[in-house]
Design an enzyme around this catalytic site. Structure first.
Site, short mmCIF file in Angstrom:
data_model
loop_
_atom_site.label_atom_id
_atom_site.label_comp_id
_atom_site.label_asym_id
_atom_site.label_seq_id
_atom_site.Cartn_x
_atom_site.Cartn_y
_atom_site.Cartn_z
N LYS A 69 33.24 -121.67 78.89
CA LYS A 69 33.37 -121.76 80.37
C LYS A 69 33.36 -123.22 80.83
CE LYS A 69 29.64 -119.17 81.02
NZ LYS A 69 29.24 -118.86 79.62
N ARG B 16 25.74 -113.68 87.75
CA ARG B 16 25.24 -113.26 86.45
C ARG B 16 24.61 -111.88 86.48
NH1 ARG B 16 24.94 -118.45 83.62
NH2 ARG B 16 24.15 -118.06 81.57
N ARG C 79 27.09 -127.53 69.56
CA ARG C 79 27.43 -128.20 70.83
C ARG C 79 26.59 -129.45 71.08
NH1 ARG C 79 27.36 -124.73 76.07
NH2 ARG C 79 25.36 -124.07 75.22
N ARG D 49 21.12 -129.31 74.14
CA ARG D 49 20.29 -128.56 75.10
C ARG D 49 19.11 -127.90 74.40
NH1 ARG D 49 24.70 -125.15 78.42
NH2 ARG D 49 23.07 -123.59 78.22
N ARG E 238 19.75 -114.94 75.04
CA ARG E 238 20.76 -115.16 76.10
C ARG E 238 21.89 -114.13 75.97
NH1 ARG E 238 21.79 -121.29 74.90
NH2 ARG E 238 23.64 -121.09 76.21
P1 AP5 Z 1 30.96 -124.39 76.39
O1 AP5 Z 1 32.22 -124.63 77.14
O2 AP5 Z 1 29.85 -125.37 76.55
O3 AP5 Z 1 30.46 -122.88 76.60
P2 AP5 Z 1 29.92 -122.14 77.90
O4 AP5 Z 1 30.63 -120.84 78.00
O5 AP5 Z 1 29.96 -123.04 79.08
O6 AP5 Z 1 28.45 -121.85 77.37
P3 AP5 Z 1 27.01 -122.07 77.98
O7 AP5 Z 1 26.07 -121.98 76.82
O8 AP5 Z 1 26.92 -123.30 78.83
O9 AP5 Z 1 26.88 -120.82 78.87
P4 AP5 Z 1 25.62 -120.16 79.39
O10 AP5 Z 1 26.20 -119.19 80.33
O11 AP5 Z 1 24.70 -119.59 78.37
O12 AP5 Z 1 24.76 -121.39 79.97
P5 AP5 Z 1 24.43 -121.88 81.43
O13 AP5 Z 1 24.30 -123.33 81.41
O14 AP5 Z 1 25.33 -121.24 82.44
O15 AP5 Z 1 31.35 -124.30 74.83
C1 AP5 Z 1 30.35 -124.10 73.85
C2 AP5 Z 1 30.71 -124.92 72.60
O16 AP5 Z 1 31.87 -124.36 71.98
C3 AP5 Z 1 31.06 -126.39 72.89
O17 AP5 Z 1 30.53 -127.18 71.86
C4 AP5 Z 1 32.61 -126.44 72.87
O18 AP5 Z 1 33.09 -127.69 72.42
C5 AP5 Z 1 32.93 -125.30 71.90
N1 AP5 Z 1 34.17 -124.59 72.23
C6 AP5 Z 1 34.55 -124.17 73.48
N2 AP5 Z 1 35.73 -123.50 73.41
C7 AP5 Z 1 36.08 -123.49 72.08
C8 AP5 Z 1 37.20 -122.96 71.38
N3 AP5 Z 1 38.19 -122.29 72.00
N4 AP5 Z 1 37.24 -123.13 70.02
C9 AP5 Z 1 36.24 -123.80 69.37
N5 AP5 Z 1 35.15 -124.34 70.00
C10 AP5 Z 1 35.09 -124.19 71.33
O19 AP5 Z 1 22.99 -121.20 81.65
C11 AP5 Z 1 21.82 -121.65 80.96
C12 AP5 Z 1 20.60 -120.92 81.51
O20 AP5 Z 1 20.41 -121.22 82.92
C13 AP5 Z 1 20.68 -119.37 81.46
O21 AP5 Z 1 20.27 -118.87 80.20
C14 AP5 Z 1 19.73 -118.98 82.61
O22 AP5 Z 1 18.37 -119.06 82.22
C15 AP5 Z 1 19.99 -120.06 83.66
N6 AP5 Z 1 21.06 -119.69 84.60
C16 AP5 Z 1 22.29 -120.29 84.73
N7 AP5 Z 1 23.00 -119.71 85.71
C17 AP5 Z 1 22.23 -118.69 86.21
C18 AP5 Z 1 22.43 -117.72 87.22
N8 AP5 Z 1 23.58 -117.63 87.92
N9 AP5 Z 1 21.42 -116.84 87.45
C19 AP5 Z 1 20.24 -116.91 86.79
N10 AP5 Z 1 20.00 -117.81 85.80
C20 AP5 Z 1 20.98 -118.69 85.52
#
Ligand code: AP5
Length: 218
Positions: free
Chosen positions: A13, A88, A127, A163, A174
């Site tokens: 994402k 979410r 990552r 992270r 997660r």
């Molecule tokens: P990346 O693009 O970083 O993946 P992502 O989908 O953004 O993954 P996240 O881990 O950031 O998502 P998340 O939803 O768990 O975390 P968030 O910060 O929102 O890619 C991942 C890796 O893969 C990278 O190294 C990239 O280079 C590689 N990659 C990407 N595409 C690729 C491809 N096609 N091929 C090969 N490699 C590839 O949330 C964190 C925490 O915050 C949650 O657990 C929760 O506690 C809280 N939180 C956040 N939002 C909310 C909400 N709305 N409500 C409640 N709690 C929330």
């Protein structure tokens, strides 16, 4: 046009949002990034947030909705937002609809990044992200030119960080949270006919090409 970029942890994402920001000049609203910025402040709230985020659970809807409304109400980003990591759960999805209606906006499309879960642990454990511009790299799939620095010269080639929630135990929690609370939202949006599936198992550039195709057809 407002978009939601949707998918499990590690689906890509944040990676795909970068191109929407750079090429289409959209505004990326990542609730994860907003929460991590709050963590750095050292406030009382930040201690509670760290505990929740490191356990892989969701932060309360009240906190999240307040963060979101602050941005949706900003006229400079009106109808030009990518929601990354939000909504979410069903409650957040319904609140988003109400807020968008209040500010005379709507969601045009849900970009649904589909991936096999078997690949996600490797994507997440590999990552590293820039401490300044937040650009994600991957030690296995998308390594930075210099392993200790961001390859993006415009942010000054800053250090890369991992992270604290990117460890195997938190990742499996997660994914469980995603399955139980986030995935069911797709039915809510499918009934509105605005979900577009993307094969996010492909290389990063191929995933970008699929998303561009979807956006061109909107
Ligand atoms: P990346 O693009 O970083 O993946 P992502 O989908 O953004 O993954 P996240 O881990 O950031 O998502 P998340 O939803 O768990 O975390 P968030 O910060 O929102 O890619 C991942 C890796 O893969 C990278 O190294 C990239 O280079 C590689 N990659 C990407 N595409 C690729 C491809 N096609 N091929 C090969 N490699 C590839 O949330 C964190 C925490 O915050 C949650 O657990 C929760 O506690 C809280 N939180 C956040 N939002 C909310 C909400 N709305 N409500 C409640 N709690 C929330």
């Amino acid at each position: 046009m407002n978009l939601i970029i949707f998918g499990p942890p590690g689906a890509g994402k944040g990676t795909q949002s970068s191109f929407l920001v750079n090429d289409l000049k959209m505004f990326q609203l990542s609730t994860g990034d907003l929460l991590r910025a709050e963590l750095k402040s050292g406030s009382d709230l930040s201690k509670q947030l760290k505990e929740i985020m490191d356990s892989g659970k969701l932060v309360s809807d009240d906190i999240i909705n307040a963060l979101i409304e602050k941005k949706i109400s900003d006229p400079s980003v009106k109808n030009n937002i990518i929601f990354d990591g939000f909504p979410r759960n069903l409650e957040q999805a319904k609140s988003l609809d109400k807020m968008l209606e209040k500010y005379e906006q709507k969601i045009s499309c849900i970009i649904n990044l589909k991936v096999d879960y078997s690949i996600l642990v490797k994507r997440i454990s590999g990552r590293v992200s820039c401490s300044i511009c937040k650009k994600p790299f991957n030690e296995f799939f998308d390594p930075p030119v210099d392993p200790s620095k961001c390859s993006n010269s415009s942010c000054g080639n800053r250090e890369l960080i991992k992270r604290s929630d990117d460890n195997e135990t938190t990742v499996s929690n997660r994914l469980k949270t995603y399955d139980e609370q986030t995935l069911p939202i797709l039915d809510y949006y499918s009934s509105k006919g605005i979900v577009k599936d993307i094969d996010a198992m492909k290389e990063i550039s191929e995933v970008t090409a699929q998303i561009k195709g979807v956006i061109n057809d909107l």
